[in-house]
Design a protein around this motif. Structure first.
Motif, short mmCIF file in Angstrom:
data_model
loop_
_atom_site.label_atom_id
_atom_site.label_comp_id
_atom_site.label_asym_id
_atom_site.label_seq_id
_atom_site.Cartn_x
_atom_site.Cartn_y
_atom_site.Cartn_z
N GLY A 36 -6.98 3.50 -6.31
CA GLY A 36 -7.16 3.44 -4.73
C GLY A 36 -8.60 3.77 -4.46
O GLY A 36 -9.47 2.87 -4.02
N PRO A 67 -3.00 -3.01 -6.72
CA PRO A 67 -1.88 -3.12 -5.58
C PRO A 67 -1.02 -4.15 -6.12
O PRO A 67 -1.25 -5.03 -6.88
N PRO A 124 -2.45 5.23 -1.87
CA PRO A 124 -1.73 3.99 -1.84
C PRO A 124 -0.44 4.08 -2.62
O PRO A 124 -0.25 4.93 -3.59
N THR A 126 1.72 2.42 -4.27
CA THR A 126 2.03 1.27 -5.28
C THR A 126 3.09 2.19 -6.33
O THR A 126 4.16 1.53 -6.59
N GLY A 149 -0.93 8.65 5.35
CA GLY A 149 -1.17 7.15 5.41
C GLY A 149 -0.91 6.68 7.12
O GLY A 149 0.06 7.47 7.83
N ASN A 164 -4.87 3.86 3.03
CA ASN A 164 -3.92 4.03 2.11
C ASN A 164 -2.95 2.78 2.26
O ASN A 164 -2.36 2.22 1.22
N HIS A 167 -4.52 -0.75 1.74
CA HIS A 167 -4.95 -0.98 0.36
C HIS A 167 -3.87 -1.64 -0.43
O HIS A 167 -4.19 -2.52 -1.21
N ASP A 168 -2.50 -1.32 0.02
CA ASP A 168 -1.42 -1.96 -0.60
C ASP A 168 -0.34 -2.04 0.55
O ASP A 168 0.53 -1.39 0.62
N GLY A 265 -1.23 -3.78 6.73
CA GLY A 265 -0.98 -2.41 6.41
C GLY A 265 -0.94 -1.75 7.87
O GLY A 265 -0.82 -0.37 7.79
#
Length: 295
Positions: A36, A67, A124, A126, A149, A164, A167-168, A265
């Motif tokens: 991240g 991600p 993140p 994930t 987030g 956060n 990022h994914d 996101g």
């Protein structure tokens, strides 16, 4: 309060972890790491180093290196190449575990009584998304998820979105739309929680290693450019809000918002009722953080 920390340390992650590991009100079974703020090898090493400084032999389970279907976008400009703003930490007291993050989470949640383990998510999402998709029965056993987030009414810090979630975004959508008992702490709340120079002296005066290290981390977290002196306050202390919310929910203003995660996101109006912290008692948070870091 048994909990697992999912993290990508990260300056503010480190402060949150030091607080959570030392606080007697939390029992941190392990940390799981994800790429991240910086790459997985560094976030994993940093988690071990933070545990060593805290004097806690906490297992660290490495997780996702990237991600879901996207390239990583580390944030080196804020956290530095080492992820910790150049602040010195000891070597880890134990090597990272061979069992990966998702396998560990699934095994641990399945073995524990249902609804007894919290996930404190500083990164993140994930790893948590992979748990939800690969082991839905185990994910359903989580007591609650508290995650830093998003940005609801505030502008984001990565375009429309917050780091956060941006990022994914695919992972964020899986987790936020899964119907888990989830509290989200967005920029709307965390931007109200900062530190000044006097607060750093309060931490240093405790003469406790976690507090002194946190003072050094926050000092590295003050906005400074080549032609501008440090400002009067630090950047927001985003991630410490997560364990603070676990222990002191009365210091947060929690609302239910109906949201969904967009393709980048961003949080937009949608069908999913999500508990969102929209405000904080910043003075109360600073006091509780200092107390916990001095334990």
């Amino acid at each position: 309060m048994p909990a697992i920390i999912d993290t990508d340390p990260g300056i503010d992650d480190a402060i949150a972890i030091l607080y959570a590991l030392r606080h007697p009100g939390l029992e941190i079974a392990a940390m799981t790491t994800v790429a991240g703020n910086i790459g997985l090898s560094v976030t994993t090493a940093n988690a071990g180093r933070i545990a060593a400084l805290a004097g806690m032999p906490t297992p660290v389970h490495p997780g996702a290196k990237a991600p879901l279907g996207r390239a990583p976008r580390p944030e080196l400009g804020i956290h530095g190449n080492d992820g910790l703003g150049g602040v010195a930490f000891p070597d880890a007291a134990r090597a990272p575990e061979a069992e990966d993050a998702v396998a560990y989470l699934a095994r641990t949640l399945t073995a524990a009584p249902e609804k007894t383990i919290d996930l404190l998510c500083l990164a993140p999402l994930t790893n948590i998304a992979n748990l939800v998709t690969q082991h839905p029965g185990a994910a359903a056993r989580i007591r609650r998820v508290i995650a830093m987030g998003g940005a609801v009414d505030e502008p984001g810090n990565m375009g429309r979105a917050e780091f956060n979630l941006a990022h994914d975004p695919e992972a964020a959508a899986i987790v936020l739309h899964a119907g888990l008992d989830l509290t989200l702490i967005p920029l709307d709340a965390t931007r109200r929680f900062r530190a000044d120079a006097a607060y750093l002296e309060t931490l240093r005066a405790t003469a406790k290693a976690p507090a002194e290290a946190s003072a050094a981390l926050i000092d590295a977290y003050f906005v400074q450019t080549e032609h501008q002196a440090k400002g009067s306050e630090s950047r927001p202390l985003h991630d410490p809000c997560v364990p603070l919310c676990a222990l002191h929910p009365e210091l947060f203003t929690i609302e239910t918002r109906h949201l969904r995660v967009d393709h980048d996101g961003a949080l937009i109006e949608g069908p999913h009722p999500i508990s969102v912290a929209m405000g904080v008692d910043a003075d109360g948070l600073r006091a509780r953080l200092a107390e916990g870091l001095a334990c």
